[in-house]
Scaffold this motif. Structure first.
Motif: not given
Length: 601
Positions: A474, A489, A514, A517
């Motif tokens: 996140t 996600e 999100v 990442y």
């Protein structure tokens, strides 16, 4: 190096005898998976660690499959007591669904004995068989098409002999009768050994081979790709990141889950692996043990799923891509299982409460699935009554299944109870289709394909120097040792029965959006086993941390990173932690395709 490029599926009759009739008597063991002609039966190797052996499965979707047939040379004629190891997989007040007969030289044995009637994996006594001509034909005759299963058939002239059923005794007993040594012969030394031929394992093997390493790839199915294989048929999700060049050789199109298009992508994947001259493929070979010295693995044992012959493979570097973390587990690696409490890694989300993350840790994991579909036949098509399935399916009716046909339970272990989980989903499928067939619009509907190899999402997660969590995703946290990236996600599942559904075999997905990442290399090597790396869903993460990166393209990126890291272990005579501490820039450059600028290669 091993002597063969690839070990394929072959017919092989397994039998031996000891002593004499006057002493211990003659014994013959016939492993069902070794039948010369399997007919319509298929080999199922998924549950070896729970019940002791691969077996034959009559997966006929409600129509009896063709006989499995083999010929066995007996040591002498005479009277033999016969035993068949089998299982009633749906016990209850009905005829068991997986019934079959055994025929010896064309005659049904045991005065009409029907097998598949006993609860649990047991040796079912089949009576006395008279052997005259020592060349004996044996047939397995399926009676239902509903997943009858046969592990092995044992004959003995000693009528008091009873084959062992406990897991601890079986390997030595079977090896004795097959004339196989308990300690496997040397299968060679490799620069790196990768166990598991899913997208992560194939990516790891290709990356290591590209850097000049001699690679052993051990995989227990004839089909590469794991959940993307033709046996499971899930399309690969996630981005390629910096691994596009390799991943395009082994990934899939975005076909509907369950589609037969998986077969074409599997051919592409197999061609890519066969073209990698430095990769020795041991398949179908199932790893079953490791040997360690202190905190290091020195070798792994694997046996041929069809012949039982085992090999011991040696290396200084091992990559666990088994999904279930078997190599780490056997070596004593630290691992996690189930959902952490929401406070452990601050992963609570008030919007979904306990469905997202519990107040107290539990044993729930994301479940396993079987994909399936039906088709319109040319004319009206019938389907048998399945009373043994209705307790699971209830009144649910369907003609196809998607990813949300998924089963998990807090009181069932994703590994230890895997066969029961698979069978529960089979009952849900057959019962739901039977209900659908009661509707006039489905009169011509016929089952076309039902998976029998579980598509797993989560089980053991091996612990590394870093545990990847929800907060890392996140926050979009960047790491100095980033080796994989993703934009998908966070996606975790729960069983609908926990809320409003009467059906325990259907799930829902919870999504948390999100941005981009990143996965650090420290999540891809073991915290306490010094020469072990891991890639795929058994990487070092929390339950919620697994939710995004568990998809196959991301797992493939992890595999590529570990394959390149293995080359640096070899180059610098170090271990994975040493790669992180001393050579991480070179690893990142290899992944990015700019290694020459860093290392001067």
């Amino acid at each position: 190096m091993s002597l063969v490029k690839s070990v394929g599926v072959v017919g092989f009759v397994l039998m031996a005898w000891v002593g004499s009739v006057a002493a211990a008597g003659h014994e013959v063991l016939v492993e069902a998976e070794s039948f010369e002609n399997r007919g319509g039966w298929v080999v199922d190797q998924q549950f070896v660690d729970q019940m002791g052996s691969p077996y034959l499965l009559a997966h006929g979707l409600g129509e009896p499959v063709d006989d499995a047939v083999t010929t066995v040379e007996f040591p002498a004629g005479g009277s033999y007591k016969m035993w068949v190891r089998t299982k009633n997989w749906a016990p209850g007040a009905w005829l068991p669904p997986g019934r079959f007969h055994v025929l010896v030289n064309g005659s049904q044995v045991g005065a009409g004995t029907t097998f598949g009637m006993n609860t649990g994996w047991v040796w079912h006594e089949g009576g006395i068989v008279q052997i005259k001509d020592t060349s004996v034909e044996i047939r397995l005759r399926d009676l239902t098409g509903f997943d009858g299963r046969c592990d092995a058939i044992y004959f003995s002239t000693d009528t008091d002999a009873r084959p062992p059923n406990d897991l601890a005794s079986q390997r030595s007993w079977r090896n004795r009768l097959r004339g196989l040594p308990l300690t496997p012969p040397d299968g060679g030394r490799f620069d790196v050994i990768v166990v598991g031929g899913g997208i992560a394992g194939c990516g790891a093997a290709l990356a290591a081979e590209e850097r000049g390493l001699d690679v052993a790839l051990v995989h227990d199915r004839p089909s590469l790709g794991g959940n993307a294989s033709s046996e499971v048929r899930v399309h690969t999700l996630g981005i390629h990141g910096k691994g596009k060049r390799i991943l395009e050789k082994i990934d899939t199109e975005h076909y509907p889950n369950g589609s037969a298009k998986a077969i074409d992508d599997e051919k592409k994947r197999h061609d890519a692996m066969k073209a990698a001259d430095g990769v020795e493929m041991f398949m179908p070979y199932r790893a079953y043990d490791v040997q360690t010295e202190g905190s290091r693995i020195v070798s792994v044992d694997a046996f041929s799923v069809t012949t039982g012959k085992a090999v011991r493979l040696h290396s200084d570097v091992f990559i666990d891509c088994t999904g279930d973390g078997w190599i780490g587990y056997w070596a004593g690696a630290e691992y996690a299982y189930g959902r952490e409490s929401r406070d452990k890694y601050d992963e609570g989300w008030d919007k979904y409460g306990h469905l997202w993350s519990p107040e107290e840790a539990d044993n729930r994991v994301m479940g396993s699935s079987l994909l399936w579909y039906s088709k319109e036949a040319a004319g009206e098509s019938s389907f048998p009554d399945v009373p043994w399935a209705m307790g699971v399916a209830k009144d649910h009716a369907a003609v196809a299944g998607e990813w949300y046909w998924e089963y998990s339970s807090d009181d069932m272990h994703a590994i230890d109870d895997a066969e029961e989980i698979r069978d529960h989903i089979l009952r849900a499928i057959y019962g739901s289709f039977a209900n659908a067939k009661n509707k006039p619009e489905n009169a011509n509907r016929k089952l076309a394909w039902v998976g029998y190899i579980l598509g797993k999402r989560e089980s053991r997660r091996l612990v590394g120097d870093y545990v990847y969590t929800m907060k890392d995703a996140t926050s979009g946290k960047k790491f100095d040792d980033t080796v994989a990236e993703e934009i998908r996600e966070i996606d975790v599942h729960y069983q609908r029965k926990l809320t409003d559904s009467p059906y325990d075999f259907l799930s829902r997905a919870l999504y948390r959006r999100v941005s981009k990442y990143y996965i650090p290399f420290r999540c891809l090597y073991s915290k306490n086993i010094s020469n072990l790396m891991m890639a795929g869903r058994c990487f070092s993460c929390s339950h919620i941390g697994l939710g995004g990166p568990r998809v196959m393209n991301t797992c493939g990126q992890m595999g590529i990173a570990t394959g390149y890291a293995a080359s640096l272990c070899d180059k610098y005579d170090t271990n994975p932690r040493g790669v992180y501490s001393d050579h991480i820039d070179e690893l990142k450059a290899l992944i990015a395709g700019t290694a020459e600028q860093v290392s001067g290669d």
